[in-house]
Design a protein around this motif. Structure first.
Motif, PDB file in Angstrom:
ATOM      1  N   ILE A   3      36.020  30.789  -5.205  1.00  0.00           N
ATOM      2  CA  ILE A   3      34.636  30.403  -4.951  1.00  0.00           C
ATOM      3  C   ILE A   3      34.412  30.378  -3.445  1.00  0.00           C
ATOM      4  N   VAL A   4      33.442  31.165  -3.003  1.00  0.00           N
ATOM      5  CA  VAL A   4      33.099  31.250  -1.584  1.00  0.00           C
ATOM      6  C   VAL A   4      32.042  30.202  -1.249  1.00  0.00           C
ATOM      7  N   ILE A   5      30.994  30.118  -2.077  1.00  0.00           N
ATOM      8  CA  ILE A   5      29.932  29.127  -1.909  1.00  0.00           C
ATOM      9  C   ILE A   5      29.737  28.431  -3.248  1.00  0.00           C
ATOM     10  N   GLU A   6      29.872  27.111  -3.247  1.00  0.00           N
ATOM     11  CA  GLU A   6      29.668  26.326  -4.467  1.00  0.00           C
ATOM     12  C   GLU A   6      28.201  26.354  -4.876  1.00  0.00           C
ATOM     13  N   ALA A   7      27.954  26.239  -6.153  1.00  0.00           N
ATOM     14  CA  ALA A   7      26.578  26.135  -6.657  1.00  0.00           C
ATOM     15  C   ALA A   7      26.006  24.787  -6.253  1.00  0.00           C
ATOM     16  N   PRO A   8      24.687  24.698  -6.085  1.00  0.00           N
ATOM     17  CA  PRO A   8      24.072  23.405  -5.770  1.00  0.00           C
ATOM     18  C   PRO A   8      24.386  22.374  -6.852  1.00  0.00           C
ATOM     19  N   HIS A   9      24.393  21.103  -6.472  1.00  0.00           N
ATOM     20  CA  HIS A   9      24.766  20.048  -7.415  1.00  0.00           C
ATOM     21  C   HIS A   9      23.824  19.950  -8.604  1.00  0.00           C
ATOM     22  N   ASP A  10      22.576  20.400  -8.467  1.00  0.00           N
ATOM     23  CA  ASP A  10      21.631  20.317  -9.581  1.00  0.00           C
ATOM     24  C   ASP A  10      21.641  21.573 -10.454  1.00  0.00           C
ATOM     25  N   SER A  11      22.509  22.518 -10.146  1.00  0.00           N
ATOM     26  CA  SER A  11      22.617  23.750 -10.927  1.00  0.00           C
ATOM     27  C   SER A  11      23.834  23.641 -11.838  1.00  0.00           C
ATOM     28  N   TRP A  12      23.613  23.180 -13.055  1.00  0.00           N
ATOM     29  CA  TRP A  12      24.743  22.931 -13.944  1.00  0.00           C
ATOM     30  C   TRP A  12      24.820  23.898 -15.116  1.00  0.00           C
ATOM     31  N   ASN A  13      23.809  24.748 -15.317  1.00  0.00           N
ATOM     32  CA  ASN A  13      23.835  25.700 -16.427  1.00  0.00           C
ATOM     33  C   ASN A  13      24.689  26.920 -16.097  1.00  0.00           C
ATOM     34  N   GLN A  14      25.473  27.345 -17.055  1.00  0.00           N
ATOM     35  CA  GLN A  14      26.207  28.602 -16.952  1.00  0.00           C
ATOM     36  C   GLN A  14      25.566  29.602 -17.896  1.00  0.00           C
ATOM     37  N   PRO A  15      25.573  30.894 -17.537  1.00  0.00           N
ATOM     38  CA  PRO A  15      24.981  31.894 -18.427  1.00  0.00           C
ATOM     39  C   PRO A  15      25.672  31.922 -19.785  1.00  0.00           C
ATOM     40  N   ARG A  16      24.877  32.171 -20.806  1.00  0.00           N
ATOM     41  CA  ARG A  16      25.397  32.333 -22.159  1.00  0.00           C
ATOM     42  C   ARG A  16      24.762  33.585 -22.745  1.00  0.00           C
ATOM     43  N   PRO A  17      25.264  34.077 -23.862  1.00  0.00           N
ATOM     44  CA  PRO A  17      24.716  35.308 -24.440  1.00  0.00           C
ATOM     45  C   PRO A  17      23.202  35.256 -24.585  1.00  0.00           C
ATOM     46  N   ASP A  18      22.561  36.386 -24.267  1.00  0.00           N
ATOM     47  CA  ASP A  18      21.119  36.613 -24.312  1.00  0.00           C
ATOM     48  C   ASP A  18      20.362  36.066 -23.112  1.00  0.00           C
ATOM     49  N   ASP A  19      20.995  35.308 -22.218  1.00  0.00           N
ATOM     50  CA  ASP A  19      20.330  34.900 -20.988  1.00  0.00           C
ATOM     51  C   ASP A  19      20.175  36.115 -20.083  1.00  0.00           C
ATOM     52  N   VAL A  20      19.145  36.106 -19.254  1.00  0.00           N
ATOM     53  CA  VAL A  20      18.956  37.169 -18.276  1.00  0.00           C
ATOM     54  C   VAL A  20      19.501  36.671 -16.948  1.00  0.00           C
ATOM     55  N   VAL A  21      20.393  37.457 -16.342  1.00  0.00           N
ATOM     56  CA  VAL A  21      20.979  37.078 -15.057  1.00  0.00           C
ATOM     57  C   VAL A  21      20.586  38.088 -13.991  1.00  0.00           C
ATOM     58  N   VAL A  22      20.453  37.593 -12.769  1.00  0.00           N
ATOM     59  CA  VAL A  22      20.242  38.435 -11.602  1.00  0.00           C
ATOM     60  C   VAL A  22      21.429  38.179 -10.691  1.00  0.00           C
ATOM     61  N   VAL A  80      30.083  36.487 -14.679  1.00  0.00           N
ATOM     62  CA  VAL A  80      28.952  35.564 -14.552  1.00  0.00           C
ATOM     63  C   VAL A  80      29.016  34.422 -15.554  1.00  0.00           C
ATOM     64  N   ARG A  81      29.734  34.593 -16.642  1.00  0.00           N
ATOM     65  CA  ARG A  81      29.850  33.506 -17.622  1.00  0.00           C
ATOM     66  C   ARG A  81      30.654  32.333 -17.077  1.00  0.00           C
ATOM     67  N   THR A  82      31.375  32.537 -15.977  1.00  0.00           N
ATOM     68  CA  THR A  82      32.163  31.464 -15.369  1.00  0.00           C
ATOM     69  C   THR A  82      31.444  30.849 -14.174  1.00  0.00           C
ATOM     70  N   MET A  83      30.224  31.320 -13.885  1.00  0.00           N
ATOM     71  CA  MET A  83      29.516  30.893 -12.676  1.00  0.00           C
ATOM     72  C   MET A  83      28.304  30.026 -13.006  1.00  0.00           C
ATOM     73  N   ARG A  84      27.761  29.395 -11.952  1.00  0.00           N
ATOM     74  CA  ARG A  84      26.508  28.660 -12.048  1.00  0.00           C
ATOM     75  C   ARG A  84      25.532  29.253 -11.030  1.00  0.00           C
ATOM     76  N   ARG A  85      24.232  29.082 -11.272  1.00  0.00           N
ATOM     77  CA  ARG A  85      23.218  29.659 -10.387  1.00  0.00           C
ATOM     78  C   ARG A  85      23.432  29.163  -8.956  1.00  0.00           C
ATOM     79  N   GLY A  86      23.441  30.119  -8.013  1.00  0.00           N
ATOM     80  CA  GLY A  86      23.635  29.790  -6.604  1.00  0.00           C
ATOM     81  C   GLY A  86      25.074  29.929  -6.143  1.00  0.00           C
ATOM     82  N   GLU A  87      25.996  30.078  -7.074  1.00  0.00           N
ATOM     83  CA  GLU A  87      27.416  30.207  -6.733  1.00  0.00           C
ATOM     84  C   GLU A  87      27.719  31.623  -6.250  1.00  0.00           C
ATOM     85  N   GLU A  88      28.626  31.708  -5.293  1.00  0.00           N
ATOM     86  CA  GLU A  88      29.113  32.998  -4.813  1.00  0.00           C
ATOM     87  C   GLU A  88      30.637  32.956  -4.869  1.00  0.00           C
ATOM     88  N   ALA A  89      31.229  34.002  -5.454  1.00  0.00           N
ATOM     89  CA  ALA A  89      32.676  34.025  -5.641  1.00  0.00           C
ATOM     90  C   ALA A  89      33.205  35.444  -5.517  1.00  0.00           C
TER      91      ALA A  89
END
Length: 156
Positions: free
Chosen positions: A22-41, A77-86
């Motif tokens: 992990i290079v940049i941690e996700a913000p503390h209020d970003s706790w959702n991880q992608p799951r099937p059928d979610d749209v990710v950017v 991406v299934r192991t990440m949270r929004r805002g995270e960089e790895a």
């Protein structure tokens, strides 16, 4: 599967196959991880010190054959949270440079009727946890899009 729709066993197996830093941690209020059928950017750099990123957008679990660093971006991406960089790299891919991945958008999609005809997409998480009571007045905004003919035919 747990309640979030993420198979913890599958994620554990994936993390045994790759090196994730992990290079940049996700913000503390970003706790959702992608799951099937979610749209990710996702922004993807070709190596661990990338400054030029390419943007990709897809539905998680839709079989998108994107790979970087010798690993599937869909599984990353299934192991990440929004805002995270790895950075991700296959443990057995010595000659393949690590890929730098930044999860910039996560749009939660829920099939409300189970037939694909009514899908709720959460673009921005709410900030309060108040349930409306009987007799409450609610303000609801919605939009809709017509499906392309090929997609509509496959759903019907």
């Amino acid at each position: 599967m747990d309640v979030a729709g993420i198979d913890k066993h599958e994620v554990a197996l994936f993390l045994d196959e790759v090196e994730k830093d992990i290079v940049i941690e996700a913000p503390h209020d970003s706790w959702n991880q992608p799951r099937p059928d979610d749209v990710v950017v996702v922004e993807v750099g070709e190596n661990s010190s990338a400054t030029n990123f390419r943007i990709h957008c897809w539905h998680v679990g839709a079989g998108v054959p994107l790979t970087a660093g010798g690993v599937s971006l869909d599984r990353c991406v299934r192991t990440m949270r929004r805002g995270e960089e790895a950075t991700f790299k296959a443990k057995d891919g010595e000659s393949v440079p690590a890929a730098r991945v930044r999860l910039t958008g996560l749009h939660r999609c829920e099939d409300l009727r189970g037939d694909g005809r009514l899908v709720r997409t959460t673009l921005r998480d709410g900030h309060r946890w108040q349930m409306p009571q009987e007799g409450s007045e609610l303000r609801v905004r919605f939009s809709w899009q017509a499906l392309p003919a090929a997609v509509a035919a496959s759903v019907a």
